[in-house]
Scaffold this active site. Structure first.
Site, PDB file in Angstrom:
ATOM      1  N   LEU A   1      17.587 -14.815  -5.648  1.00 26.53           N
ATOM      2  CA  LEU A   1      16.727 -14.458  -4.514  1.00 26.53           C
ATOM      3  C   LEU A   1      15.362 -15.150  -4.663  1.00 26.53           C
ATOM      4  N   GLY A   2      14.553 -15.085  -3.604  1.00 26.45           N
ATOM      5  CA  GLY A   2      13.181 -15.623  -3.700  1.00 26.45           C
ATOM      6  C   GLY A   2      12.961 -16.921  -2.935  1.00 26.45           C
TER       7      GLY A   2
ATOM      8  N   GLY B   1       3.463 -39.988   0.328  1.00 28.36           N
ATOM      9  CA  GLY B   1       2.883 -38.860   1.065  1.00 28.36           C
ATOM     10  C   GLY B   1       1.743 -38.235   0.275  1.00 28.36           C
TER      11      GLY B   1
ATOM     12  N   GLY C   1       6.818 -34.131   3.886  1.00 20.51           N
ATOM     13  CA  GLY C   1       6.883 -32.949   4.731  1.00 20.51           C
ATOM     14  C   GLY C   1       8.204 -32.212   4.589  1.00 20.51           C
TER      15      GLY C   1
ATOM     16  N   GLU D   1       0.000 -43.245   1.292  1.00 21.30           N
ATOM     17  CA  GLU D   1      -0.177 -42.327   2.426  1.00 21.30           C
ATOM     18  C   GLU D   1      -0.225 -43.119   3.729  1.00 21.30           C
TER      19      GLU D   1
ATOM     20  N   LYS E   1       3.587 -24.197  -9.885  1.00 23.33           N
ATOM     21  CA  LYS E   1       2.385 -23.653 -10.536  1.00 23.33           C
ATOM     22  C   LYS E   1       2.587 -23.525 -12.045  1.00 23.33           C
TER      23      LYS E   1
ATOM     24  N   ALA F   1       3.924 -19.670   1.909  1.00 22.43           N
ATOM     25  CA  ALA F   1       4.617 -18.456   1.489  1.00 22.43           C
ATOM     26  C   ALA F   1       3.909 -17.190   1.990  1.00 22.43           C
TER      27      ALA F   1
ATOM     28  N   VAL G   1       0.275 -31.936   0.235  1.00 20.46           N
ATOM     29  CA  VAL G   1       0.120 -30.930  -0.814  1.00 20.46           C
ATOM     30  C   VAL G   1       1.074 -31.170  -1.983  1.00 20.46           C
TER      31      VAL G   1
ATOM     32  N   HIS H   1     -23.137 -12.410 -10.761  1.00 20.21           N
ATOM     33  CA  HIS H   1     -23.636 -13.597 -11.478  1.00 20.21           C
ATOM     34  C   HIS H   1     -23.187 -13.528 -12.936  1.00 20.21           C
TER      35      HIS H   1
HETATM   36  P1  FAD Z   1      12.341 -20.146   2.103  1.00 21.45           P
HETATM   37  O1  FAD Z   1      11.497 -19.774   0.948  1.00 21.45           O
HETATM   38  O2  FAD Z   1      12.696 -21.569   2.279  1.00 21.45           O
HETATM   39  O3  FAD Z   1      13.634 -19.242   1.997  1.00 21.45           O
HETATM   40  C1  FAD Z   1      14.693 -19.355   2.885  1.00 21.45           C
HETATM   41  C2  FAD Z   1      15.958 -18.951   2.185  1.00 21.45           C
HETATM   42  O4  FAD Z   1      16.976 -18.852   3.160  1.00 21.45           O
HETATM   43  C3  FAD Z   1      16.449 -19.938   1.144  1.00 21.45           C
HETATM   44  O5  FAD Z   1      16.612 -19.311  -0.105  1.00 21.45           O
HETATM   45  C4  FAD Z   1      17.785 -20.432   1.685  1.00 21.45           C
HETATM   46  O6  FAD Z   1      18.759 -20.609   0.672  1.00 21.45           O
HETATM   47  C5  FAD Z   1      18.180 -19.279   2.588  1.00 21.45           C
HETATM   48  N1  FAD Z   1      19.075 -19.672   3.678  1.00 21.45           N
HETATM   49  C6  FAD Z   1      18.952 -20.730   4.518  1.00 21.45           C
HETATM   50  N2  FAD Z   1      19.937 -20.725   5.431  1.00 21.45           N
HETATM   51  C7  FAD Z   1      20.689 -19.640   5.166  1.00 21.45           C
HETATM   52  C8  FAD Z   1      21.841 -19.083   5.758  1.00 21.45           C
HETATM   53  N3  FAD Z   1      22.410 -19.628   6.837  1.00 21.45           N
HETATM   54  N4  FAD Z   1      22.362 -17.966   5.214  1.00 21.45           N
HETATM   55  C9  FAD Z   1      21.800 -17.393   4.114  1.00 21.45           C
HETATM   56  N5  FAD Z   1      20.714 -17.873   3.523  1.00 21.45           N
HETATM   57  C10 FAD Z   1      20.151 -18.968   4.047  1.00 21.45           C
HETATM   58  N6  FAD Z   1       3.580 -22.226  -0.275  1.00 21.45           N
HETATM   59  C11 FAD Z   1       2.478 -21.551  -0.643  1.00 21.45           C
HETATM   60  O7  FAD Z   1       2.001 -20.702   0.119  1.00 21.45           O
HETATM   61  N7  FAD Z   1       1.877 -21.749  -1.860  1.00 21.45           N
HETATM   62  C12 FAD Z   1       2.343 -22.671  -2.730  1.00 21.45           C
HETATM   63  O8  FAD Z   1       1.791 -22.835  -3.817  1.00 21.45           O
HETATM   64  C13 FAD Z   1       3.485 -23.426  -2.364  1.00 21.45           C
HETATM   65  N8  FAD Z   1       3.998 -24.336  -3.203  1.00 21.45           N
HETATM   66  C14 FAD Z   1       5.132 -25.032  -2.852  1.00 21.45           C
HETATM   67  C15 FAD Z   1       5.603 -26.004  -3.725  1.00 21.45           C
HETATM   68  C16 FAD Z   1       6.741 -26.731  -3.398  1.00 21.45           C
HETATM   69  C17 FAD Z   1       7.252 -27.772  -4.367  1.00 21.45           C
HETATM   70  C18 FAD Z   1       7.417 -26.455  -2.172  1.00 21.45           C
HETATM   71  C19 FAD Z   1       8.681 -27.203  -1.823  1.00 21.45           C
HETATM   72  C20 FAD Z   1       6.945 -25.507  -1.295  1.00 21.45           C
HETATM   73  C21 FAD Z   1       5.776 -24.785  -1.621  1.00 21.45           C
HETATM   74  N9  FAD Z   1       5.237 -23.838  -0.759  1.00 21.45           N
HETATM   75  C22 FAD Z   1       4.093 -23.155  -1.106  1.00 21.45           C
HETATM   76  C23 FAD Z   1       5.853 -23.523   0.535  1.00 21.45           C
HETATM   77  C24 FAD Z   1       6.682 -22.222   0.424  1.00 21.45           C
HETATM   78  O9  FAD Z   1       7.656 -22.379  -0.574  1.00 21.45           O
HETATM   79  C25 FAD Z   1       7.330 -21.901   1.754  1.00 21.45           C
HETATM   80  O10 FAD Z   1       6.345 -21.866   2.766  1.00 21.45           O
HETATM   81  C26 FAD Z   1       8.024 -20.550   1.704  1.00 21.45           C
HETATM   82  O11 FAD Z   1       9.002 -20.522   0.704  1.00 21.45           O
HETATM   83  C27 FAD Z   1       8.667 -20.229   3.050  1.00 21.45           C
HETATM   84  O12 FAD Z   1       9.304 -19.012   2.974  1.00 21.45           O
HETATM   85  P2  FAD Z   1      10.561 -18.658   3.903  1.00 21.45           P
HETATM   86  O13 FAD Z   1      10.946 -17.282   3.527  1.00 21.45           O
HETATM   87  O14 FAD Z   1      10.245 -18.956   5.302  1.00 21.45           O
HETATM   88  O15 FAD Z   1      11.690 -19.699   3.482  1.00 21.45           O
HETATM   89  P1  NAI Z   2       2.654 -32.470   3.873  1.00 25.01           P
HETATM   90  O1  NAI Z   2       2.910 -32.321   5.307  1.00 25.01           O
HETATM   91  O2  NAI Z   2       1.645 -31.620   3.198  1.00 25.01           O
HETATM   92  O3  NAI Z   2       2.221 -33.984   3.558  1.00 25.01           O
HETATM   93  C1  NAI Z   2       3.038 -35.059   3.870  1.00 25.01           C
HETATM   94  C2  NAI Z   2       2.187 -36.320   3.868  1.00 25.01           C
HETATM   95  O4  NAI Z   2       3.047 -37.432   3.964  1.00 25.01           O
HETATM   96  C3  NAI Z   2       1.217 -36.402   5.026  1.00 25.01           C
HETATM   97  O5  NAI Z   2      -0.055 -36.713   4.545  1.00 25.01           O
HETATM   98  C4  NAI Z   2       1.795 -37.509   5.909  1.00 25.01           C
HETATM   99  O6  NAI Z   2       0.811 -38.225   6.621  1.00 25.01           O
HETATM  100  C5  NAI Z   2       2.474 -38.371   4.869  1.00 25.01           C
HETATM  101  N1  NAI Z   2       3.579 -39.197   5.348  1.00 25.01           N
HETATM  102  C6  NAI Z   2       4.499 -38.895   6.281  1.00 25.01           C
HETATM  103  N2  NAI Z   2       5.372 -39.916   6.422  1.00 25.01           N
HETATM  104  C7  NAI Z   2       4.986 -40.885   5.556  1.00 25.01           C
HETATM  105  C8  NAI Z   2       5.469 -42.182   5.217  1.00 25.01           C
HETATM  106  N3  NAI Z   2       6.562 -42.671   5.799  1.00 25.01           N
HETATM  107  N4  NAI Z   2       4.831 -42.887   4.269  1.00 25.01           N
HETATM  108  C9  NAI Z   2       3.721 -42.404   3.667  1.00 25.01           C
HETATM  109  N5  NAI Z   2       3.214 -41.160   3.950  1.00 25.01           N
HETATM  110  C10 NAI Z   2       3.834 -40.427   4.867  1.00 25.01           C
HETATM  111  O7  NAI Z   2       4.098 -32.334   3.191  1.00 25.01           O
HETATM  112  P2  NAI Z   2       4.524 -32.064   1.710  1.00 25.01           P
HETATM  113  O8  NAI Z   2       3.468 -32.461   0.753  1.00 25.01           O
HETATM  114  O9  NAI Z   2       5.874 -32.652   1.589  1.00 25.01           O
HETATM  115  O10 NAI Z   2       4.639 -30.489   1.679  1.00 25.01           O
HETATM  116  C11 NAI Z   2       5.542 -29.810   2.574  1.00 25.01           C
HETATM  117  C12 NAI Z   2       5.060 -28.440   2.883  1.00 25.01           C
HETATM  118  O11 NAI Z   2       5.138 -27.591   1.759  1.00 25.01           O
HETATM  119  C13 NAI Z   2       3.623 -28.427   3.355  1.00 25.01           C
HETATM  120  O12 NAI Z   2       3.639 -28.193   4.726  1.00 25.01           O
HETATM  121  C14 NAI Z   2       2.967 -27.310   2.642  1.00 25.01           C
HETATM  122  O13 NAI Z   2       2.530 -26.345   3.552  1.00 25.01           O
HETATM  123  C15 NAI Z   2       4.030 -26.719   1.733  1.00 25.01           C
HETATM  124  N6  NAI Z   2       3.469 -26.683   0.394  1.00 25.01           N
HETATM  125  C16 NAI Z   2       2.401 -25.881   0.144  1.00 25.01           C
HETATM  126  C17 NAI Z   2       1.803 -25.869  -1.084  1.00 25.01           C
HETATM  127  C18 NAI Z   2       0.612 -25.024  -1.286  1.00 25.01           C
HETATM  128  O14 NAI Z   2       0.358 -24.170  -0.457  1.00 25.01           O
HETATM  129  N7  NAI Z   2      -0.124 -25.191  -2.354  1.00 25.01           N
HETATM  130  C19 NAI Z   2       2.292 -26.669  -2.189  1.00 25.01           C
HETATM  131  C20 NAI Z   2       3.400 -27.507  -1.818  1.00 25.01           C
HETATM  132  C21 NAI Z   2       3.966 -27.476  -0.581  1.00 25.01           C
END
Ligand code: FAD
Ligand code: NAI
Length: 472
Positions: free
Chosen positions: A42-43, A182, A274, A205, A55, A323, A185, A451
């Site tokens: 889960l998660g 890209g 993205g 980028e 993290k 999240a 983030v 402070h």
């Molecule tokens: P998800 O977490 O994607 O969960 C959806 C779940 O649904 C999945 O487990 C999938 O298996 C399941 N599912 C899909 N289709 C079906 C189906 N048909 N039947 C049953 N199950 C299904 N966000 C932050 O706020 N802070 C961060 O630091 C951060 N770091 C990130 C780092 C990385 C590397 C990545 C990739 C993302 C990060 N994010 C971060 C983004 C964050 O993970 C997502 O915004 C968040 O998980 C979205 O939650 P959700 O519940 O919408 O979907």
């Molecule tokens: P992003 O949308 O943050 O960044 C993608 C970057 O790729 C953009 O700057 C875009 O201009 C660039 N790009 C797009 N096409 C390209 C190309 N062909 N060549 C070069 N650059 C290109 O997407 P990212 O980093 O993949 O993260 C996905 C999502 O996950 C984000 O929307 C973010 O909200 C979430 N996330 C959040 C984190 C956090 O909250 N700390 C950590 C990691 C992910």
């Protein structure tokens, strides 16, 4: 009490931060609830391959970097760091195991039934999960998102050469040269991890600046800091293809506006351009629910889709893919299903990049604030305070960054707050709470801040809106 026609009051599809929170809150509100999840744990993305494991690697690599780059020496601690990457991965896996297991415990505690498998709609109140057919009065789609593919670039996480974020968390060796496609983030967080552990990192980028969507000053300053740390940037550049021979990738790059192509070699390429909503295979046709052009499911403010009894939240609906946004929508949707009033204020959703220093913001950017005021720059007041003027940051040898408070000139209402500071992610919570209560910059400026804390920079930036900070 369950409607006798259905197995459950509520079925949530997906157990990420949106789905598992929705399921727990629905159960807390007395609704008989199940949650379908196809993953083995889960998660969702967040706990398994996103927020938490990234993290874990960021935290561990911060220590390694501090020991290696002389930051510890400066504090009077002489160490010769030696990387044990296997242990670093083990502690990451441990964190994931603990937290995903924690959700399983919470499901049991709250009597949420976990239906193991991927769910497909049969009709608006019926889904198939594996061999089982499950019916529910209300169904919440919380299927999250997955990596956006880049045409011409094939990701193969098992080979560790061209990887996505999941593969970049699992590299068994530190790459010598890593190219991050890209400058968003993921690219900056995971690029930072491997740079700290010894890789030469270049970020390509497409746009003319990294971190789109963030405040203009913040984007520029962030790039300066990352460059100082050793990350190279190629802005306004697109990757048009990657070929792999053995352990070497050759990238073809072109100016975004068109022009001569060049090539570049790397032993690891991270594709992070993205994420896209997960709606394929969900059987949306069976309930005649269409997605928008970006593949997202549209909802109203209460998270109702166009189909009666079907709701949607999290990464698969419009809005930032974060999240905490998904979690808040999870609570709100469950409350709405239970007949209460669940609301999410989408104007106040903080975002944080967990680099060193952290980058955080909430509300409008300066550019958005000016646009909101019809392009009148004088209608917006900005107060900025540099971290070098903050006693705690200076004492800790972390002077990079600043805090910026953006207010409406006439009313002094705060429209946005942005920060680059080591604990910016924690500091931004204050701004979010204050803005939720309709704060003015004066309210923050006259609130006593402890402070010596980095948060005093928030107070000083608010004082700077009226032109009267003390420590600069
Ligand atoms: P998800 O977490 O994607 O969960 C959806 C779940 O649904 C999945 O487990 C999938 O298996 C399941 N599912 C899909 N289709 C079906 C189906 N048909 N039947 C049953 N199950 C299904 N966000 C932050 O706020 N802070 C961060 O630091 C951060 N770091 C990130 C780092 C990385 C590397 C990545 C990739 C993302 C990060 N994010 C971060 C983004 C964050 O993970 C997502 O915004 C968040 O998980 C979205 O939650 P959700 O519940 O919408 O979907
Ligand atoms: P992003 O949308 O943050 O960044 C993608 C970057 O790729 C953009 O700057 C875009 O201009 C660039 N790009 C797009 N096409 C390209 C190309 N062909 N060549 C070069 N650059 C290109 O997407 P990212 O980093 O993949 O993260 C996905 C999502 O996950 C984000 O929307 C973010 O909200 C979430 N996330 C959040 C984190 C956090 O909250 N700390 C950590 C990691 C992910």
């Amino acid at each position: 009490m369950t409607d006798h026609n259905y197995d459950y009051d509520v079925l949530v599809i997906g157990a990420g931060p949106g789905g598992y929170v929705a399921a727990i809150r629905a159960a807390q509100l007395g609704l008989k609830t199940a949650c379908a999840e196809g993953r083995e744990t889960l998660g969702g993305t967040c706990l398994n391959v996103g927020c938490i494991p990234s993290k874990a690697m960021l935290h561990a690599s911060e220590y390694f970097d501090a020991a290696k780059n002389g930051a510890m020496k400066e504090l009077g601690i002489d160490v010769e760091p030696k990387l044990n990457l296997e242990q670093m991965h083990a502690q990451r896996r441990d964190a994931v195991k603990g937290l995903t297991g924690g959700i399983e415990f919470l499901f049991k505690k709250n009597k949420v039934d976990w239906k193991k498998g991927y769910a497909t709609f049969q009709d608006a109140h019926t889904v198939k999960v594996g061999d089982e057919t499950v019916t529910a009065k209300d169904i919440v789609i919380a299927t999250g998102s997955s990596v956006t593919p880049l045409p011409g670039v094939e990701v193969d996480n098992d080979k560790h050469v061209v990887v996505d974020s999941t593969g970049a968390l699992e590299l068994p060796q530190v790459p010598k040269k890593m190219v991050v496609i890209g400058g968003g983030v993921i690219g900056l967080e995971l690029g930072s991890v491997w740079r700290r552990l010894g890789a030469e990192v270049t970020c390509v980028e497409f746009l003319d600046e990294i971190l789109p969507g963030m405040d203009g000053d913040i984007r520029k300053e962030a790039r300066k800091i990352f460059k100082k740390q050793g990350i190279e940037f190629k802005l306004s550049t697109k990757v048009t293809g990657v070929t792999v021979k053995g352990k070497t990738a050759t990238l073809t790059l072109e100016p975004a506006a068109g022009g001569d192509a060049e090539t570049m070699e790397a032993d690891c390429v991270l594709v992070s351009i993205g994420r896209k909503p997960n709606t394929d295979g969900l059987g949306l046709d069976a309930i005649r629910l269409e997605t928008n052009k970006r593949g997202q499911i549209e909802t109203d403010h209460d998270f109702r889709t166009k189909v009666d009894g079907v709701w949607a939240i999290g990464d698969c609906v419009p809005g930032p893919m974060l999240a905490h946004k998904a979690e808040d929508e999870g609570i709100a949707v469950a409350e709405n299903i239970a007949g209460q009033t669940g609301i999410v204020n989408h104007a106040i959703i903080p975002s944080v990049v967990y680099t060193w220093p952290e980058i955080a913001g909430v509300g409008l950017t300066t550019e958005e604030a000016i646009e909101k005021m019809g392009g009148d720059k004088k209608a917006v007041k900005v107060g900025k305070f540099p971290m070098v003027g903050n006693s705690r940051a200076k004492t800790n040898h972390d002077p990079d960054g600043f805090v910026k408070v953006i207010a409406e000139a006439e009313s002094d209402k705060v429209l946005g707050v942005w920060a680059i500071a080591v604990p910016a992610g924690t500091m931004i919570a204050e701004a979010a709470v204050a803005m939720e209560f309709g704060t003015t910059s004066e309210d923050i400026a006259y609130t006593c801040h402890a402070h010596p804390t980095h948060s005093e920079a928030m107070k000083e930036a608010a004082m700077a809106v009226q032109g009267k900070p003390i420590h600069v």
